[in-house]
Each structure stands twice: as structure tokens, then as C-alpha cells.
Design a protein around this motif. Sequence first.
Motif, PDB file in Angstrom:
ATOM      1  N   VAL A  41       0.894  -1.174  -0.007  1.00 21.28           N
ATOM      2  CA  VAL A  41       0.093   0.089   0.095  1.00 21.28           C
ATOM      3  C   VAL A  41       0.887   1.272   0.005  1.00 21.28           C
ATOM      4  O   VAL A  41       0.629   2.158  -0.832  1.00 21.28           O
ATOM      5  N   GLY A  42       1.913   1.472   0.888  1.00 18.88           N
ATOM      6  CA  GLY A  42       2.852   2.327   0.846  1.00 18.88           C
ATOM      7  C   GLY A  42       3.518   2.714  -0.399  1.00 18.88           C
ATOM      8  O   GLY A  42       3.699   3.949  -0.840  1.00 18.88           O
ATOM      9  N   VAL A  43       3.806   1.684  -1.084  1.00 18.63           N
ATOM     10  CA  VAL A  43       4.566   1.491  -2.414  1.00 18.63           C
ATOM     11  C   VAL A  43       3.560   2.408  -3.397  1.00 18.63           C
ATOM     12  O   VAL A  43       3.932   3.369  -3.997  1.00 18.63           O
ATOM     13  N   LEU A  44       2.348   1.993  -3.344  1.00 17.28           N
ATOM     14  CA  LEU A  44       1.287   2.155  -4.438  1.00 17.28           C
ATOM     15  C   LEU A  44       1.017   3.725  -4.154  1.00 17.28           C
ATOM     16  O   LEU A  44       0.551   4.422  -5.084  1.00 17.28           O
ATOM     17  N   LEU A  45       0.881   4.044  -2.978  1.00 16.98           N
ATOM     18  CA  LEU A  45       0.436   5.504  -2.603  1.00 16.98           C
ATOM     19  C   LEU A  45       1.597   6.526  -3.002  1.00 16.98           C
ATOM     20  O   LEU A  45       1.364   7.673  -2.893  1.00 16.98           O
ATOM     21  N   SER A  46       2.883   5.996  -3.090  1.00 14.12           N
ATOM     22  CA  SER A  46       3.761   7.010  -3.186  1.00 14.12           C
ATOM     23  C   SER A  46       4.520   6.734  -4.611  1.00 14.12           C
ATOM     24  O   SER A  46       4.999   7.881  -5.152  1.00 14.12           O
ATOM     25  N   ILE A  47       4.225   5.943  -5.379  1.00 13.27           N
ATOM     26  CA  ILE A  47       5.170   5.479  -6.651  1.00 13.27           C
ATOM     27  C   ILE A  47       4.635   6.544  -7.725  1.00 13.27           C
ATOM     28  O   ILE A  47       5.605   7.284  -8.345  1.00 13.27           O
ATOM     29  N   ASN A  48       3.479   7.233  -7.655  1.00 10.59           N
ATOM     30  CA  ASN A  48       2.916   8.304  -8.553  1.00 10.59           C
ATOM     31  C   ASN A  48       3.844   9.457  -8.343  1.00 10.59           C
ATOM     32  O   ASN A  48       4.174  10.276  -9.250  1.00 10.59           O
ATOM     33  N   ARG A  49       4.256   9.590  -6.996  1.00 11.41           N
ATOM     34  CA  ARG A  49       4.810  11.116  -7.063  1.00 11.41           C
ATOM     35  C   ARG A  49       6.547  10.776  -7.527  1.00 11.41           C
ATOM     36  O   ARG A  49       7.012  11.576  -8.150  1.00 11.41           O
ATOM     37  N   PHE A  50       6.957   9.690  -7.191  1.00  7.83           N
ATOM     38  CA  PHE A  50       8.409   9.280  -7.629  1.00  7.83           C
ATOM     39  C   PHE A  50       8.387   9.331  -9.421  1.00  7.83           C
ATOM     40  O   PHE A  50       9.503   9.648  -9.870  1.00  7.83           O
ATOM     41  N   ILE A  51       7.218   8.922  -9.914  1.00  6.10           N
ATOM     42  CA  ILE A  51       7.345   8.907 -11.533  1.00  6.10           C
ATOM     43  C   ILE A  51       7.377   9.929 -11.925  1.00  6.10           C
ATOM     44  O   ILE A  51       7.737  10.373 -13.160  1.00  6.10           O
ATOM     45  N   ARG A  52       6.700  10.946 -11.309  1.00  2.00           N
ATOM     46  CA  ARG A  52       6.534  12.432 -11.746  1.00  2.00           C
ATOM     47  C   ARG A  52       8.129  13.043 -11.798  1.00  2.00           C
ATOM     48  O   ARG A  52       8.083  14.030 -12.589  1.00  2.00           O
ATOM     49  N   LEU A  53       8.953  12.682 -10.922  1.00  2.50           N
ATOM     50  CA  LEU A  53      10.353  13.268 -10.800  1.00  2.50           C
ATOM     51  C   LEU A  53      11.068  13.159 -12.367  1.00  2.50           C
ATOM     52  O   LEU A  53      11.315  14.385 -12.989  1.00  2.50           O
ATOM     53  N   PRO A  54      10.961  12.067 -13.130  1.00  7.91           N
ATOM     54  CA  PRO A  54      11.758  11.944 -14.382  1.00  7.91           C
ATOM     55  C   PRO A  54      10.962  12.540 -15.593  1.00  7.91           C
ATOM     56  O   PRO A  54      11.113  13.005 -16.409  1.00  7.91           O
ATOM     57  N   PHE A  55       9.435  12.338 -15.051  1.00  9.04           N
ATOM     58  CA  PHE A  55       8.351  12.796 -16.251  1.00  9.04           C
ATOM     59  C   PHE A  55       8.069  14.023 -16.385  1.00  9.04           C
ATOM     60  O   PHE A  55       7.682  14.391 -17.549  1.00  9.04           O
ATOM     61  N   ASN A  56       8.087  14.699 -15.309  1.00 11.59           N
ATOM     62  CA  ASN A  56       7.746  16.292 -15.361  1.00 11.59           C
ATOM     63  C   ASN A  56       8.724  16.846 -16.698  1.00 11.59           C
ATOM     64  O   ASN A  56       8.236  17.681 -17.395  1.00 11.59           O
ATOM     65  N   GLY A  83      10.235  17.865  -3.135  1.00 11.17           N
ATOM     66  CA  GLY A  83      10.075  18.132  -1.786  1.00 11.17           C
ATOM     67  C   GLY A  83       8.744  17.372  -1.252  1.00 11.17           C
ATOM     68  O   GLY A  83       9.082  16.701  -0.393  1.00 11.17           O
ATOM     69  N   ALA A  84       7.721  16.831  -1.879  1.00  7.64           N
ATOM     70  CA  ALA A  84       6.745  16.259  -1.564  1.00  7.64           C
ATOM     71  C   ALA A  84       7.135  14.795  -1.473  1.00  7.64           C
ATOM     72  O   ALA A  84       6.853  14.132  -0.384  1.00  7.64           O
ATOM     73  N   ALA A  85       7.928  14.130  -2.296  1.00  8.76           N
ATOM     74  CA  ALA A  85       8.600  12.765  -2.118  1.00  8.76           C
ATOM     75  C   ALA A  85       9.672  12.708  -0.938  1.00  8.76           C
ATOM     76  O   ALA A  85       9.434  11.605  -0.205  1.00  8.76           O
ATOM     77  N   LEU A  86      10.271  13.839  -0.825  1.00  4.33           N
ATOM     78  CA  LEU A  86      11.447  13.683   0.372  1.00  4.33           C
ATOM     79  C   LEU A  86      10.857  13.762   1.483  1.00  4.33           C
ATOM     80  O   LEU A  86      11.189  13.155   2.707  1.00  4.33           O
ATOM     81  N   GLY A  87       9.827  14.442   1.878  1.00  7.92           N
ATOM     82  CA  GLY A  87       9.092  14.671   3.084  1.00  7.92           C
ATOM     83  C   GLY A  87       8.747  13.435   3.893  1.00  7.92           C
ATOM     84  O   GLY A  87       9.187  13.169   5.153  1.00  7.92           O
ATOM     85  N   PRO A  88       7.966  12.384   3.429  1.00 11.25           N
ATOM     86  CA  PRO A  88       7.627  11.371   4.217  1.00 11.25           C
ATOM     87  C   PRO A  88       8.932  10.492   4.715  1.00 11.25           C
ATOM     88  O   PRO A  88       9.145  10.076   5.703  1.00 11.25           O
ATOM     89  N   ALA A  89      10.000  10.477   3.600  1.00  6.90           N
ATOM     90  CA  ALA A  89      11.298   9.809   4.100  1.00  6.90           C
ATOM     91  C   ALA A  89      11.850  10.360   5.151  1.00  6.90           C
ATOM     92  O   ALA A  89      12.403   9.672   6.291  1.00  6.90           O
TER      93      ALA A  89
END
Length: 416
Positions: free
Chosen positions: A49-64, A361-367
Amino acid sequence: MVTIKDQLSSKPIIIVAVVTALSLLGDSMLYIALPVYWETAGLDSIWQVGVLLSINRFIRLPFNPIAGWIYKHISLKAGLIVAVLLGGFTTIGYGVFKGFAAWVILRALWGIAWSFFRIGGLSAVAVYADANKRGSSMGLYNGLYRTGSLVGMLIGGLFVPVIGLSTVSIAFGFLSLLGLPLMLISKINQDVETPEKKDRMAKETPYIGKAGYKASIIVSGFLIAMLYQGIVTSTLSSLIEHFYGENISIWNVVVSVTLLSGIIQAVRWTWEPFLGRTVGHWSDGARGRLPIFIVSLIFAGVVFGMVSIRLPLELWIAVTLLVMAGATILSTILDTIALDTAKTANIVSFLTIYSISQDMGAALGPALSYILIQLEAGFIFLYWGGSIILIILASIWMVLAKRLNTSIKKEIYESY
């Protein structure tokens, strides 16, 4: 008084905001439903669940950057249509496909869709908002599209236990696709977006086009997204449990940690359309955006750290709502400052970089959060550290405001 011209200029912004809100229904619903009903999605373990709720944020980093490049070669309207199609079909996919691998693909596709929505939405406001009403337009856009999060959480939380995750997902997916005819009949285009067509404010205040000013916006976007989208969103439930336990009695009603956290965050989405537009309107006034932004940073810096203090529950909730208000105010004004600056250069290029900084920033915050809260005084370090960051940002923007004011005076002096 709202004129016909104002209504016409706001119409494309409203359409993009509504279409984005429709596509957010399914994504927001998952944050409420998936942690509870993960087995019905065919998942094997809660960590998935954690992976699925965060992977959309991480995919945006290279795709933006890719989305920004694509927008330079297609129209704004075409890019938003792509976003609607991806958003609608991925949400339907939540109800059709089972298993972790399939959902990883779906969540990655949603991340790509959001890249198109985010860059396209900011570009639409930059293109269609009048220069003297850009703050109000930014507040309107942010407020409207975030109602999708509110409705998705509330309706999803209400109906998923009754009719199931799959049925709600499919229904939300078809609702998302209603944005397609809205986009097709709209007259949104990109022909006014060229680097040469700079607005009056950009010509009169050339300092905002300087690299240092732009870098300050990028860094501010990164830090504010890290603090609010990353840290607050990911740790609010843990913070409540740390102070008050898993079940909380408030006004003689016992509620769970997750319910209280959801209510607090839902309140923010409720006031977004009103507070965001009001603050944006204030920033359009004669005093400008920077004084309001600086005062808001100082206010946010004071209340942000107070969340990590154990207070009477009602008072703690009040402080937390002030933190949420700070998030609305800061995001609205900073987004508008970014739009002001984007008008001095290629709009899509600058807004792409700005969006990347926010996603990082949004991706780094939870970690960062879950590293620090393992310490004995982890929440104190996390939230008072956030306060210090906001105060430092206020100091930096005070210097920038002074230099901007000096730049304007110099331009006036040299014109004589």
C-alpha cells in the motif's frame, strides 16, 4: 464587481480546474480506502500500500521534464486531453485489475497524468489570468481542483464499505472521463504563450527575471512542498496517536486516529476555494504579493512547530487547522509568484522546473519524517525544524523584496 471580461478570462481556468478535480476523485479515494481494503485490490501485504500510494510521486520526478518538452510541441488543450484520458482509464483500472504488479503500472500512469495536469493547469492560469488578477485566478484554480480531493475522500470513505472498492473506482473513472467533452468544447489554446509576449508587470519589474530570484522560487517551492505535502500529510496520524492514543474522545464522541486526521485534512479542502481566492485577491492589491507572503511565512513558522507540543486536544486541533490555513495561503501566493516570473520567460519551461522542485519536496518529506520520528524527540526536531526553515525563508524573501523595490526605483530614476 465582476465584469463580462473577467468571466470570459476565468472560464478556461474554471474548466481546467473542474476537469482536474474530476480526475482527482479516484486518487484521493485511495488514500482513505486502500490502507483498509488492500486485500480486495489483490495485494499481499500492507507494505505494498505504501509503495502504491507513493510511486505516482516518484514517477513524476523523471517525467515532469518530458511533459514540459511535450507541451512545447503540442497545444495546451491536447496535453490536458491526454491527462484526462490517462486519469480516467487508470481510475477505471483500479476496479478492473487485481494484484500488485498491475497496480504499480496504474499508479505510474496516474503519476504521468498528474504531470500533464499540473504543468498544464499552471500554464492555463499563466496564459488566461489578467496580470492584475493573477493571484485571484490562482486561488480560484487551486481551490476548485482541490475539491476533487475532498469529494473523493468523503464519497469514497462513505461508499467503499457499502458497495466495494472496485465499483467506486469504476464509477469515479467514468466521472473523470466527463472531463473529456468539457475539454473538447473548450476554446483553450496556447497561441498567446510565447516568450516575447510578456505582461506589463514583467516589463516594469525586470528583477523578477533574474536567476537569483527564480532560484529562490524553486527552493521555496521545494521546501514548502516538503513541509506541508510531505511531512504534515504523512505524519499527522502518527502525531495524533503519539499524543492522544489510537482512539480519541472529543466532545464526548470517540473517534479513531485516521478519522480525526481525515477530518482535519478534509476541512482544508473545504475552505480552499474561498480562502485561496481571497488571499490571491489580496495579493493582487497595491501592496503586492511579497509583503503578504513574508508575513504568512512568519505566521506559518510560529504555528508549525506548535503542532509538536502536547496541548489540550481542542487547542491542538485549532493550532493544526492554523497550520493547514498556512499551507493554503503559502501555496496560493507562491504559485502566483511563480506565474508572475514565468511570464518573463518561456512559461512551460519555468513551470516545469517549479513543478519538479515541488514533487521532489513532497517525495522527500515522508522519508525524512520517518527517519526523524524514530528519535526520542523526533516530532520536536521535525516540526520545530520546519519552523526554522519557514523563518529563514521569510528572511530571504525580505532581502529579495528590498532588492525588488530598489530595482523598481532604479528603473524609475533612469527613465528621467
